[in-house]
Design a protein around this motif. Structure first.
Motif, PDB file in Angstrom:
ATOM      1  N   VAL A 152       0.854  -1.179   0.000  1.00  0.00           N
ATOM      2  CA  VAL A 152       0.000   0.000   0.000  1.00  0.00           C
ATOM      3  C   VAL A 152       0.891   1.231   0.000  1.00  0.00           C
ATOM      4  O   VAL A 152       1.979   1.224   0.590  1.00  0.00           O
ATOM      5  N   SER A 153       0.456   2.269  -0.685  1.00  0.00           N
ATOM      6  CA  SER A 153       1.279   3.474  -0.778  1.00  0.00           C
ATOM      7  C   SER A 153       0.387   4.684  -0.945  1.00  0.00           C
ATOM      8  O   SER A 153      -0.811   4.567  -1.235  1.00  0.00           O
ATOM      9  N   PHE A 154       0.977   5.857  -0.744  1.00  0.00           N
ATOM     10  CA  PHE A 154       0.295   7.108  -0.993  1.00  0.00           C
ATOM     11  C   PHE A 154       0.687   7.643  -2.371  1.00  0.00           C
ATOM     12  O   PHE A 154       1.781   7.335  -2.876  1.00  0.00           O
ATOM     13  N   ARG A 155      -0.171   8.438  -2.914  1.00  0.00           N
ATOM     14  CA  ARG A 155       0.165   9.171  -4.126  1.00  0.00           C
ATOM     15  C   ARG A 155       1.337  10.108  -3.829  1.00  0.00           C
ATOM     16  O   ARG A 155       1.460  10.644  -2.719  1.00  0.00           O
ATOM     17  N   THR A 156       2.213  10.287  -4.799  1.00  0.00           N
ATOM     18  CA  THR A 156       3.336  11.200  -4.631  1.00  0.00           C
ATOM     19  C   THR A 156       3.151  12.429  -5.523  1.00  0.00           C
ATOM     20  O   THR A 156       2.356  12.421  -6.469  1.00  0.00           O
ATOM     21  N   TYR A 157       3.917  13.472  -5.206  1.00  0.00           N
ATOM     22  CA  TYR A 157       3.832  14.756  -5.898  1.00  0.00           C
ATOM     23  C   TYR A 157       5.245  15.198  -6.280  1.00  0.00           C
ATOM     24  O   TYR A 157       6.212  14.892  -5.560  1.00  0.00           O
ATOM     25  N   PRO A 158       5.387  15.921  -7.375  1.00  0.00           N
ATOM     26  CA  PRO A 158       6.741  16.337  -7.786  1.00  0.00           C
ATOM     27  C   PRO A 158       7.419  17.264  -6.792  1.00  0.00           C
ATOM     28  O   PRO A 158       8.644  17.258  -6.671  1.00  0.00           O
ATOM     29  N   ASP A 159       6.635  18.061  -6.056  1.00  0.00           N
ATOM     30  CA  ASP A 159       7.201  18.971  -5.057  1.00  0.00           C
ATOM     31  C   ASP A 159       6.090  19.408  -4.111  1.00  0.00           C
ATOM     32  O   ASP A 159       4.925  19.031  -4.270  1.00  0.00           O
ATOM     33  N   ARG A 160       6.459  20.211  -3.123  1.00  0.00           N
ATOM     34  CA  ARG A 160       5.467  20.645  -2.135  1.00  0.00           C
ATOM     35  C   ARG A 160       4.443  21.594  -2.738  1.00  0.00           C
ATOM     36  O   ARG A 160       3.300  21.661  -2.270  1.00  0.00           O
ATOM     37  N   ALA A 161       4.843  22.329  -3.756  1.00  0.00           N
ATOM     38  CA  ALA A 161       3.892  23.220  -4.413  1.00  0.00           C
ATOM     39  C   ALA A 161       2.756  22.417  -5.047  1.00  0.00           C
ATOM     40  O   ALA A 161       1.589  22.842  -5.024  1.00  0.00           O
ATOM     41  N   ALA A 162       3.080  21.268  -5.593  1.00  0.00           N
ATOM     42  CA  ALA A 162       2.045  20.415  -6.179  1.00  0.00           C
ATOM     43  C   ALA A 162       1.133  19.848  -5.102  1.00  0.00           C
ATOM     44  O   ALA A 162      -0.086  19.732  -5.304  1.00  0.00           O
ATOM     45  N   LEU A 163       1.702  19.493  -3.950  1.00  0.00           N
ATOM     46  CA  LEU A 163       0.867  19.045  -2.841  1.00  0.00           C
ATOM     47  C   LEU A 163      -0.031  20.170  -2.365  1.00  0.00           C
ATOM     48  O   LEU A 163      -1.221  19.954  -2.088  1.00  0.00           O
ATOM     49  N   ALA A 164       0.503  21.386  -2.277  1.00  0.00           N
ATOM     50  CA  ALA A 164      -0.310  22.536  -1.878  1.00  0.00           C
ATOM     51  C   ALA A 164      -1.454  22.749  -2.853  1.00  0.00           C
ATOM     52  O   ALA A 164      -2.589  23.053  -2.446  1.00  0.00           O
ATOM     53  N   ALA A 165      -1.192  22.587  -4.144  1.00  0.00           N
ATOM     54  CA  ALA A 165      -2.250  22.735  -5.146  1.00  0.00           C
ATOM     55  C   ALA A 165      -3.327  21.674  -4.951  1.00  0.00           C
ATOM     56  O   ALA A 165      -4.523  21.959  -5.118  1.00  0.00           O
ATOM     57  N   ARG A 166      -2.929  20.461  -4.591  1.00  0.00           N
ATOM     58  CA  ARG A 166      -3.907  19.407  -4.338  1.00  0.00           C
ATOM     59  C   ARG A 166      -4.753  19.740  -3.114  1.00  0.00           C
ATOM     60  O   ARG A 166      -5.976  19.529  -3.103  1.00  0.00           O
ATOM     61  N   LEU A 167      -4.120  20.282  -2.073  1.00  0.00           N
ATOM     62  CA  LEU A 167      -4.867  20.672  -0.879  1.00  0.00           C
ATOM     63  C   LEU A 167      -5.899  21.746  -1.209  1.00  0.00           C
ATOM     64  O   LEU A 167      -7.027  21.718  -0.704  1.00  0.00           O
ATOM     65  N   LYS A 168      -5.530  22.692  -2.063  1.00  0.00           N
ATOM     66  CA  LYS A 168      -6.459  23.748  -2.463  1.00  0.00           C
ATOM     67  C   LYS A 168      -7.583  23.187  -3.329  1.00  0.00           C
ATOM     68  O   LYS A 168      -8.730  23.649  -3.248  1.00  0.00           O
ATOM     69  N   ALA A 169      -7.281  22.188  -4.142  1.00  0.00           N
ATOM     70  CA  ALA A 169      -8.328  21.566  -4.956  1.00  0.00           C
ATOM     71  C   ALA A 169      -9.339  20.844  -4.067  1.00  0.00           C
ATOM     72  O   ALA A 169     -10.548  20.858  -4.344  1.00  0.00           O
ATOM     73  N   ASP A 170      -8.839  20.217  -3.008  1.00  0.00           N
ATOM     74  CA  ASP A 170      -9.734  19.522  -2.076  1.00  0.00           C
ATOM     75  C   ASP A 170     -10.532  20.501  -1.221  1.00  0.00           C
ATOM     76  O   ASP A 170     -11.641  20.163  -0.778  1.00  0.00           O
ATOM     77  N   ASN A 171      -9.954  21.675  -0.961  1.00  0.00           N
ATOM     78  CA  ASN A 171     -10.617  22.674  -0.126  1.00  0.00           C
ATOM     79  C   ASN A 171     -10.442  24.053  -0.762  1.00  0.00           C
ATOM     80  O   ASN A 171      -9.450  24.738  -0.501  1.00  0.00           O
ATOM     81  N   PRO A 172     -11.387  24.478  -1.592  1.00  0.00           N
ATOM     82  CA  PRO A 172     -11.252  25.765  -2.289  1.00  0.00           C
ATOM     83  C   PRO A 172     -11.172  26.970  -1.355  1.00  0.00           C
ATOM     84  O   PRO A 172     -10.742  28.042  -1.772  1.00  0.00           O
ATOM     85  N   ARG A 173     -11.562  26.813  -0.092  1.00  0.00           N
ATOM     86  CA  ARG A 173     -11.485  27.924   0.857  1.00  0.00           C
ATOM     87  C   ARG A 173     -10.053  28.172   1.335  1.00  0.00           C
ATOM     88  O   ARG A 173      -9.780  29.194   1.963  1.00  0.00           O
ATOM     89  N   LEU A 174      -9.160  27.249   1.078  1.00  0.00           N
ATOM     90  CA  LEU A 174      -7.807  27.323   1.611  1.00  0.00           C
ATOM     91  C   LEU A 174      -6.982  28.361   0.858  1.00  0.00           C
ATOM     92  O   LEU A 174      -6.797  28.282  -0.360  1.00  0.00           O
ATOM     93  N   ALA A 175      -6.478  29.363   1.578  1.00  0.00           N
ATOM     94  CA  ALA A 175      -5.648  30.407   0.977  1.00  0.00           C
ATOM     95  C   ALA A 175      -4.290  29.839   0.585  1.00  0.00           C
ATOM     96  O   ALA A 175      -3.833  28.836   1.135  1.00  0.00           O
ATOM     97  N   ASP A 176      -3.626  30.511  -0.353  1.00  0.00           N
ATOM     98  CA  ASP A 176      -2.335  30.030  -0.846  1.00  0.00           C
ATOM     99  C   ASP A 176      -1.327  29.857   0.282  1.00  0.00           C
ATOM    100  O   ASP A 176      -0.617  28.851   0.349  1.00  0.00           O
TER     101      ASP A 176
END
Length: 291
Positions: A152-176
C-alpha cells in the motif's frame, strides 16, 4: 506566526512527536488532530488565540513525525496513547481536550471512559460514524486480509507546491499561504525525489473493526465535563458518511452538559477555513465561568 517547538516521548513503545506552543505554566490545552492530518494544522487557530495557553498537540501514531506501527491501526490505541500522553504531561490535573474529526471522536470517547480526567471538552466536526451491522463483518474482514497481502502506498507529488495545489483543490477555501504551510508539514520526501503524505500508508487499509454507534453513545452519556461541539453550518461530510440527523440529535442529547456552535462559510476543516472564528468560540467557552 506563533512559534512552536517539538518534543519526543516514548509512548507505549513508540517514539511520539508532540508539538507545543506557548509557555510552561500557562493553562494547558491538548489539541488532537484528525485522520491524515498532523499537529501543525492547529497553527492557524493558535495564531488567533487572545489569551496565553500552553498548547500540546501530538501527531497520532503513524502520522507526521510519530513512529509508524507499520501493520494495522486500531481505534482503542488512540485512547491508550492519549491516556499515556496525559499521564506524562499532566498527571495531576483534569485537562482540556480539543479535537478535530478523528481527534474529536477520540476526545469524546476518552472523556466518557475517564470522566474525572477531563475538565472541558471541545470537538470540531466530530460526530461519530454511521452504525455498522453485524452482517458486514465477514466481508470487511476478508477485505482486510486481502489488503494485508498487497503493498500500500500514498500518491506522490513532484514537489510541495504540487501538494499545496492538491490541498487547495480539495478545499477551495484554503488560501495560498495556508496551503503552502500545510504542505510543508503534511508532506515529506519519499526518497525518490518526490513528496508524499507524512504518514504510514497502512492507514489506507480498511478497518477490520466495525463501528458500533451504540457503544459511542454509551461513552458520551458518561461524560461529565462541559462539552462544546463546533460544526460547519452545512453538515456535508456527516450526511455523506451516513450519519442521519436523527442519529446526530441522539448524540447531542447524550452529553450531560452540552452546547453547540455552528460556523458559516466552512467545511469539515473548520480550523483551516475559519481559524479566527474557531479561536474566539473556543476561548469564550473556556473562559466562561459557566463552563
Amino acid at each position: 506566526m506563533t512559534p512552536s517547538r517539538s518534543r519526543f516521548l516514548s509512548i507505549r513503545g513508540l517514539r511520539y512527536h508532540l508539538r507545543e506552543w506557548g509557555q510552561e505554566g500557562a493553562p494547558k490545552l491538548f489539541m488532537l488532530h484528525g485522520w491524515m492530518d498532523v499537529s501543525a494544522s492547529f497553527q492557524f487557530v493558535v495564531d488567533e488565540f487572545a489569551a496565553d495557553w500552553h498548547v500540546i498537540a501530538p501527531d497520532w501514531r503513524g502520522f507526521g513525525q510519530t513512529e509508524w506501527r507499520s501493520d494495522a491501526y486500531w481505534f482503542p490505541d488512540y485512547l491508550a496513547d492519549l491516556d499515556a500522553i496525559l499521564s506524562a504531561c499532566s498527571p495531576d490535573e483534569a485537562v482540556t481536550l480539543i479535537g478535530h474529526s478523528l481527534g474529536g471522536n477520540v476526545a469524546c470517547l476518552y472523556a466518557g471512559v475517564r470522566p474525572a480526567r477531563v475538565a472541558r471538552l471541545i470537538a470540531l466536526d466530530a460526530f461519530g460514524l454511521a452504525d455498522s451491522s453485524a452482517e458486514v463483518a465477514p466481508g470487511r474482514l476478508e477485505k482486510w486480509l486481502n489488503e494485508l497481502s498487497a503493498p500500500v502506498s500514498f500518491r506522490t507529488y513532484p514537489d510541495r507546491a504540487a501538494l499545496a495545489a492538491r490541498l487547495k483543490a480539495d478545499n477551495p477555501r484554503l488560501a495560498d499561504a495556508k496551503a503552502a504551510f500545510l504542505a510543508e508539514h503534511l508532506g515529506e520526501p519519499d526518497g525518490q525525489g518526490r513528496i508524499r503524505l507524512a504518514g504510514d500508508p497502512a492507514h489506507r487499509r480498511v478497518n477490520a473493526v466495525l463501528y458500533r454507534r451504540a457503544e459511542a453513545v454509551a461513552a458520551w452519556r458518561r461524560v461529565s465535563a462541559p462539552t462544546l461541539w463546533i460544526e460547519p453550518a452545512e453538515p456535508e461530510l456527516r450526511r455523506k458518511l451516513g450519519v442521519s440527523d436523527e442519529a446526530h440529535a441522539e448524540a447531542r442529547a447524550s452529553f450531560q452538559d452540552f452546547r453547540e456552535v455552528q460556523v458559516a462559510d466552512s467545511g469539515h476543516n473548520l480550523h483551516h477555513d475559519q481559524p479566527g472564528r474557531v479561536a474566539r468560540i473556543v476561548e469564550a467557552f473556556l473562559l466562561s465561568k459557566e463552563s
